[in-house]
Design a protein around this motif. Structure first.
Motif, PDB file in Angstrom:
ATOM      1  N   ILE A   1       0.859  -1.186   0.000  1.00 38.44           N
ATOM      2  CA  ILE A   1       0.000   0.000   0.000  1.00 38.44           C
ATOM      3  C   ILE A   1       0.891   1.230   0.000  1.00 38.44           C
ATOM      4  CG2 ILE A   1      -1.805   1.265   1.221  1.00 38.44           C
ATOM      5  CD1 ILE A   1      -2.661  -1.362   2.483  1.00 38.44           C
ATOM      6  N   GLU A   2       0.705   2.071  -0.989  1.00 37.51           N
ATOM      7  CA  GLU A   2       1.519   3.271  -1.075  1.00 37.51           C
ATOM      8  C   GLU A   2       0.947   4.369  -0.178  1.00 37.51           C
ATOM      9  OE1 GLU A   2       2.091   4.567  -5.025  1.00 37.51           O
ATOM     10  OE2 GLU A   2       3.025   2.699  -5.709  1.00 37.51           O
TER      11      GLU A   2
ATOM     12  N   VAL B   1       3.193  -2.601   4.059  1.00 37.55           N
ATOM     13  CA  VAL B   1       2.766  -3.953   3.724  1.00 37.55           C
ATOM     14  C   VAL B   1       1.481  -4.280   4.473  1.00 37.55           C
ATOM     15  CG1 VAL B   1       3.334  -6.382   4.026  1.00 37.55           C
ATOM     16  CG2 VAL B   1       5.049  -4.823   3.141  1.00 37.55           C
ATOM     17  N   SER B   2       0.505  -4.801   3.747  1.00 35.28           N
ATOM     18  CA  SER B   2      -0.759  -5.214   4.349  1.00 35.28           C
ATOM     19  C   SER B   2      -0.855  -6.732   4.312  1.00 35.28           C
ATOM     20  CB  SER B   2      -1.938  -4.594   3.595  1.00 35.28           C
ATOM     21  OG  SER B   2      -3.182  -5.069   4.114  1.00 35.28           O
ATOM     22  N   ALA B   3      -0.727  -7.356   5.481  1.00 39.54           N
ATOM     23  CA  ALA B   3      -0.797  -8.821   5.560  1.00 39.54           C
ATOM     24  C   ALA B   3      -2.243  -9.280   5.454  1.00 39.54           C
ATOM     25  CB  ALA B   3      -0.189  -9.295   6.876  1.00 39.54           C
ATOM     26  N   SER B   4      -2.420 -10.478   4.912  1.00 38.83           N
ATOM     27  CA  SER B   4      -3.756 -11.036   4.703  1.00 38.83           C
ATOM     28  C   SER B   4      -3.937 -12.320   5.500  1.00 38.83           C
ATOM     29  CB  SER B   4      -3.976 -11.323   3.216  1.00 38.83           C
ATOM     30  OG  SER B   4      -5.202 -12.000   3.000  1.00 38.83           O
ATOM     31  N   ALA B   5      -5.167 -12.520   5.983  1.00 38.25           N
ATOM     32  CA  ALA B   5      -5.535 -13.776   6.644  1.00 38.25           C
ATOM     33  C   ALA B   5      -6.434 -14.618   5.754  1.00 38.25           C
ATOM     34  CB  ALA B   5      -6.251 -13.477   7.959  1.00 38.25           C
TER      35      ALA B   5
END
Length: 343
Positions: A118-119, A128-132
């Motif tokens: 994500i800028e 950084v956007s972590a995902s579940a």
């Protein structure tokens, strides 16, 4: 031919269905052009169910690839003879990095976690956007469905299937926070459960199943963590060798891997003996930055650069060179990961 007519004139529908299920999947597209009745049968879930009950399954290699510009990620499918059967639908959502891929039940691909960038508004403020998120691909319906999300968003983790359960180990979460836990997914209940694991300063590493136990090897450490699901306890093995693995695959209870510290070498780990060995890889254009896979009981080395040769290593060949160029499997782009499914 009307939809209510016999599938094959002169045969009961049960017998006709059994005949059609023995046709290789590479010819299914041709079958679907014969008539509407055949197209309806081979295009439905019942076709897969009849094949499974009759013991008619084939092995397919599904390769996740990235276009040269890195903007497109897609899956290509090859059968056991190397025929390219086309593509499967992309994983829902944005393109992710640092994800995990596993196979459950021998026939379904599971795509786990990962991150997106994500800028921000400032200079060099990309976060950084972590995902579940967890998705499962079912070849019987040629589509993905969303499974229960992990308890903790994570990326750059290790993962492996053990006796039908999926384990994810460590990794990173939001704000690049290093995780010291693991999770296990039960496909029967569609639930994830957190389990504790040793806190090691490792980066990703890899995991695999051996003798109904989970083996987790972290990069930068000589210790192997072994989890016994029956007793729900961890043990520790000292491998006396630190690794920096970026790709691995498992063939007949041995782990083959590529190590950043050993260019041009195929590493081999035998968990039964807790022993390490290595095999020289024939030099090829494009260097040794490769990804590994398994096909027809052989190890494949895919070039990281699109358009270069795929090498095949046969560890069980008794005479002559164990290496040869694999002319059958030719991905159309840069290889990210692969999965073998039986369907």
């Amino acid at each position: 031919m009307a939809m209510n007519s016999s599938i094959i004139p002169g045969l009961t529908d049960d017998a006709a269905e059994l005949c059609l299920t023995h046709v290789p999947r590479s010819s299914v597209r041709t079958l679907s052009r014969v008539c509407r009745r055949w197209r309806s049968f081979v295009g439905g879930e019942h076709f897969a169910a009849v094949r499974k009950s009759a013991g008619v399954v084939e092995e397919f290699m599904c390769i996740l690839m990235e276009s040269e510009c890195g903007r497109e990620v897609y899956w290509e499918v090859f059968d056991g003879s190397g025929n390219k059967l086309g593509q499967i639908p992309p994983v829902p959502g944005p393109v992710k990095r640092g994800f995990g891929v596993a196979v459950l039940g021998g026939g379904k691909i599971v795509f786990v976690g990962g991150y997106t960038e994500i800028e921000g508004s400032g200079i060099n403020s990309t976060t950084v956007s972590a995902s579940a998120d967890v998705y499962e691909f079912d070849p019987a319906v040629n589509s993905w469905r969303k499974l229960a999300s992990m308890n903790v968003p994570r990326y750059n983790f290790a993962c492996a299937e053990v006796d039908g359960f999926l384990y994810v180990i460590r990794g990173y979460s939001r704000d690049t926070f290093s995780l010291s836990n693991a999770e296990v997914y039960n496909p029967e209940t569609n639930k994830w459960s957190l389990i504790e694991c040793r806190n090691r300063p490792v980066w990703r590493g890899f995991a695999f199943s051996f003798n109904s136990k989970l083996y987790a090897i972290g990069n930068g450490t000589r210790f192997i963590d072994v989890y016994d699901p029956e007793s729900q306890t961890w043990d520790e093995l000292n491998s006396e060798q630190s690794v920096s693995v970026y790709s691995h695959t498992v063939l007949k209870n041995k782990v083959y891997f590529m190590d950043r510290n050993m260019p041009g070498i195929l590493g081999v780990f035998d968990p039964d003996e807790n022993s390490w060995s290595s095999v020289f890889v024939p030099p090829r254009e494009g260097g040794f930055w490769v990804r590994l896979g398994v096909w027809n009981d052989k190890v494949l080395l895919f070039s990281r650069v699109c358009g270069h040769e795929t090498l095949m290593y046969d560890p069980y060949k008794e005479t002559g060179s164990k290496w040869r160029v694999c002319d059958q499997i030719k991905p159309s782009a840069s290889h990210l990961t692969s999965a073998l499914i039986k369907f």
